[in-house]
Design a protein around this motif. Sequence first.
Motif, PDB file in Angstrom:
ATOM      1  N   GLY A 120      29.875  -6.170  11.729  1.00 46.26           N
ATOM      2  CA  GLY A 120      28.697  -7.508  11.382  1.00 46.26           C
ATOM      3  C   GLY A 120      28.881  -7.062  13.185  1.00 46.26           C
ATOM      4  O   GLY A 120      27.173  -7.587  13.376  1.00 46.26           O
ATOM      5  N   GLY A 121      29.235  -7.502  13.651  1.00 46.73           N
ATOM      6  CA  GLY A 121      28.853  -7.098  15.287  1.00 46.73           C
ATOM      7  C   GLY A 121      28.240  -5.792  16.043  1.00 46.73           C
ATOM      8  O   GLY A 121      28.424  -5.860  16.874  1.00 46.73           O
ATOM      9  N   MET A 122      28.125  -4.921  15.111  1.00 42.31           N
ATOM     10  CA  MET A 122      28.094  -3.533  15.045  1.00 42.31           C
ATOM     11  C   MET A 122      27.028  -3.814  16.206  1.00 42.31           C
ATOM     12  O   MET A 122      25.499  -3.450  15.803  1.00 42.31           O
ATOM     13  CB  MET A 122      27.850  -2.132  14.305  1.00 42.31           C
ATOM     14  CG  MET A 122      27.950  -1.770  14.684  1.00 42.31           C
ATOM     15  SD  MET A 122      27.834   0.163  13.800  1.00 42.31           S
ATOM     16  CE  MET A 122      29.666   0.291  13.054  1.00 42.31           C
ATOM     17  N   ARG A 123      26.987  -2.273  17.104  1.00 39.78           N
ATOM     18  CA  ARG A 123      25.856  -2.919  18.496  1.00 39.78           C
ATOM     19  C   ARG A 123      25.080  -0.808  18.188  1.00 39.78           C
ATOM     20  O   ARG A 123      23.878  -0.667  18.150  1.00 39.78           O
ATOM     21  CB  ARG A 123      25.298  -2.642  19.632  1.00 39.78           C
ATOM     22  CG  ARG A 123      26.152  -4.857  19.599  1.00 39.78           C
ATOM     23  CD  ARG A 123      26.719  -4.740  21.160  1.00 39.78           C
ATOM     24  NE  ARG A 123      25.972  -6.133  20.970  1.00 39.78           N
ATOM     25  CZ  ARG A 123      26.327  -6.351  22.563  1.00 39.78           C
ATOM     26  NH1 ARG A 123      26.293  -5.852  23.321  1.00 39.78           N
ATOM     27  NH2 ARG A 123      26.602  -7.619  22.419  1.00 39.78           N
ATOM     28  N   THR A 124      25.395  -0.237  18.021  1.00 42.04           N
ATOM     29  CA  THR A 124      25.109   0.663  17.598  1.00 42.04           C
ATOM     30  C   THR A 124      24.190   1.001  15.853  1.00 42.04           C
ATOM     31  O   THR A 124      24.554   0.849  14.999  1.00 42.04           O
ATOM     32  CB  THR A 124      26.140   2.352  17.069  1.00 42.04           C
ATOM     33  OG1 THR A 124      27.174   2.109  17.978  1.00 42.04           O
ATOM     34  CG2 THR A 124      25.528   3.302  16.946  1.00 42.04           C
ATOM     35  N   ARG A 125      22.636   1.942  16.721  1.00 43.34           N
ATOM     36  CA  ARG A 125      22.258   1.572  15.807  1.00 43.34           C
ATOM     37  C   ARG A 125      21.213   3.035  15.224  1.00 43.34           C
ATOM     38  O   ARG A 125      21.519   4.412  16.773  1.00 43.34           O
ATOM     39  CB  ARG A 125      20.238   1.069  16.364  1.00 43.34           C
ATOM     40  CG  ARG A 125      20.926  -0.778  16.622  1.00 43.34           C
ATOM     41  CD  ARG A 125      20.741  -0.885  15.187  1.00 43.34           C
ATOM     42  NE  ARG A 125      20.633  -2.781  15.545  1.00 43.34           N
ATOM     43  CZ  ARG A 125      21.735  -2.808  15.103  1.00 43.34           C
ATOM     44  NH1 ARG A 125      22.663  -3.027  15.172  1.00 43.34           N
ATOM     45  NH2 ARG A 125      21.765  -4.353  15.616  1.00 43.34           N
ATOM     46  N   ALA A 126      20.683   3.235  14.146  1.00 42.79           N
ATOM     47  CA  ALA A 126      19.848   4.630  13.448  1.00 42.79           C
ATOM     48  C   ALA A 126      18.381   3.936  12.934  1.00 42.79           C
ATOM     49  O   ALA A 126      18.467   4.041  12.434  1.00 42.79           O
ATOM     50  CB  ALA A 126      21.309   5.474  12.632  1.00 42.79           C
ATOM     51  N   VAL A 127      17.773   5.446  13.918  1.00 44.01           N
ATOM     52  CA  VAL A 127      16.597   5.270  12.989  1.00 44.01           C
ATOM     53  C   VAL A 127      16.201   6.600  13.067  1.00 44.01           C
ATOM     54  O   VAL A 127      15.936   7.751  13.564  1.00 44.01           O
ATOM     55  CB  VAL A 127      15.948   5.123  14.974  1.00 44.01           C
ATOM     56  CG1 VAL A 127      13.554   4.661  14.518  1.00 44.01           C
ATOM     57  CG2 VAL A 127      15.648   3.360  15.525  1.00 44.01           C
ATOM     58  N   ARG A 128      15.200   6.424  11.801  1.00 47.32           N
ATOM     59  CA  ARG A 128      15.050   7.477  11.223  1.00 47.32           C
ATOM     60  C   ARG A 128      13.565   8.199  11.931  1.00 47.32           C
ATOM     61  O   ARG A 128      12.797   7.477  13.247  1.00 47.32           O
ATOM     62  CB  ARG A 128      14.212   7.905   9.985  1.00 47.32           C
ATOM     63  CG  ARG A 128      13.457   8.961   9.352  1.00 47.32           C
ATOM     64  CD  ARG A 128      13.633   9.123   8.201  1.00 47.32           C
ATOM     65  NE  ARG A 128      14.448   8.920   7.154  1.00 47.32           N
ATOM     66  CZ  ARG A 128      14.953  10.108   7.075  1.00 47.32           C
ATOM     67  NH1 ARG A 128      15.455  11.400   7.487  1.00 47.32           N
ATOM     68  NH2 ARG A 128      15.699  10.298   5.850  1.00 47.32           N
ATOM     69  N   ASP A 129      13.833   9.915  13.063  1.00 49.93           N
ATOM     70  CA  ASP A 129      12.750  10.066  13.681  1.00 49.93           C
ATOM     71  C   ASP A 129      12.713  11.441  12.570  1.00 49.93           C
ATOM     72  O   ASP A 129      12.718  12.992  13.104  1.00 49.93           O
ATOM     73  CB  ASP A 129      13.412  10.782  15.396  1.00 49.93           C
ATOM     74  CG  ASP A 129      12.197  11.348  16.389  1.00 49.93           C
ATOM     75  OD1 ASP A 129      10.688  10.852  15.757  1.00 49.93           O
ATOM     76  OD2 ASP A 129      12.890  11.885  17.187  1.00 49.93           O
ATOM     77  N   GLY A 130      11.081  11.443  11.894  1.00 49.10           N
ATOM     78  CA  GLY A 130      10.757  12.870  11.053  1.00 49.10           C
ATOM     79  C   GLY A 130      12.240  12.831  10.244  1.00 49.10           C
ATOM     80  O   GLY A 130      12.237  12.424   9.692  1.00 49.10           O
ATOM     81  N   ASP A 131      12.482  13.896   9.849  1.00 51.57           N
ATOM     82  CA  ASP A 131      14.037  14.510   9.285  1.00 51.57           C
ATOM     83  C   ASP A 131      14.820  14.432   9.869  1.00 51.57           C
ATOM     84  O   ASP A 131      16.580  14.921   9.113  1.00 51.57           O
ATOM     85  CB  ASP A 131      13.773  15.728   8.664  1.00 51.57           C
ATOM     86  CG  ASP A 131      12.385  16.242   8.491  1.00 51.57           C
ATOM     87  OD1 ASP A 131      11.667  15.371   7.451  1.00 51.57           O
ATOM     88  OD2 ASP A 131      11.481  17.870   7.904  1.00 51.57           O
ATOM     89  N   SER A 132      15.060  13.953  10.824  1.00 56.18           N
ATOM     90  CA  SER A 132      16.303  13.369  11.637  1.00 56.18           C
ATOM     91  C   SER A 132      16.412  12.359  11.647  1.00 56.18           C
ATOM     92  O   SER A 132      15.706  10.987  11.736  1.00 56.18           O
ATOM     93  CB  SER A 132      16.608  14.078  12.705  1.00 56.18           C
ATOM     94  OG  SER A 132      16.042  15.877  13.192  1.00 56.18           O
TER      95      SER A 132
END
Length: 195
Positions: A120-132
């Motif tokens: 719930g407190g996680m700061r790591t973000r994952a953002v789509r960049d094209g196919d990756s």
Amino acid sequence: DSLIDTYFCTSSFLSSGDQSTGTHVPLSSSSFLDISSYIRIKCNGSFKIKILSSDLINQELERADSGLRSFVSVQTSLVMYPILQWGSAEQQERWIPDLAAGTAIGCFGLTEPDFGSNPGGMRTRAVRDGDSWVLNGEKAWITNGGIADVHVVVGVVAPELKTKGHASFIVPPGTPGLSMGQKYKKHGIRASHTA
């Protein structure tokens, strides 16, 4: 096939009366890390996870050394299991044989410096960049961190979903931006490499 394999595929287990044979699966030193037969087997053409076998092995390892159990449980339960359950066929073929044989080491990146293992407190973000996907964040207290050949890393993909907006990503070594911190100097469980 071992007795465990036979009973696992048929979804039946030994009763107390059947245990008189004393049949068990030995872990010899020469095959200690070749645990693939205990973790997955083919049943009707598909892989299944042998959770009971894995749990029993980890319980016995814990009796001897908690650091060794940490290594094995992370390798099997937190790295191999998600790859087998949700990874692509290509990812499974690439990583599972080496992880099961112990010729590759895996780590699982959930814990963060500011929030521990609280998703719930996680700061790591994952953002789509094209196919990756691009991961941005910091992890801490990662068993096998710093020595891993493959990293299964958890990041937030949909913050609006709170704890349900997370995904795991396979991050190979050499991935641009991936760096490792120092090994922690712990007071206990020192045989377990934690970074």
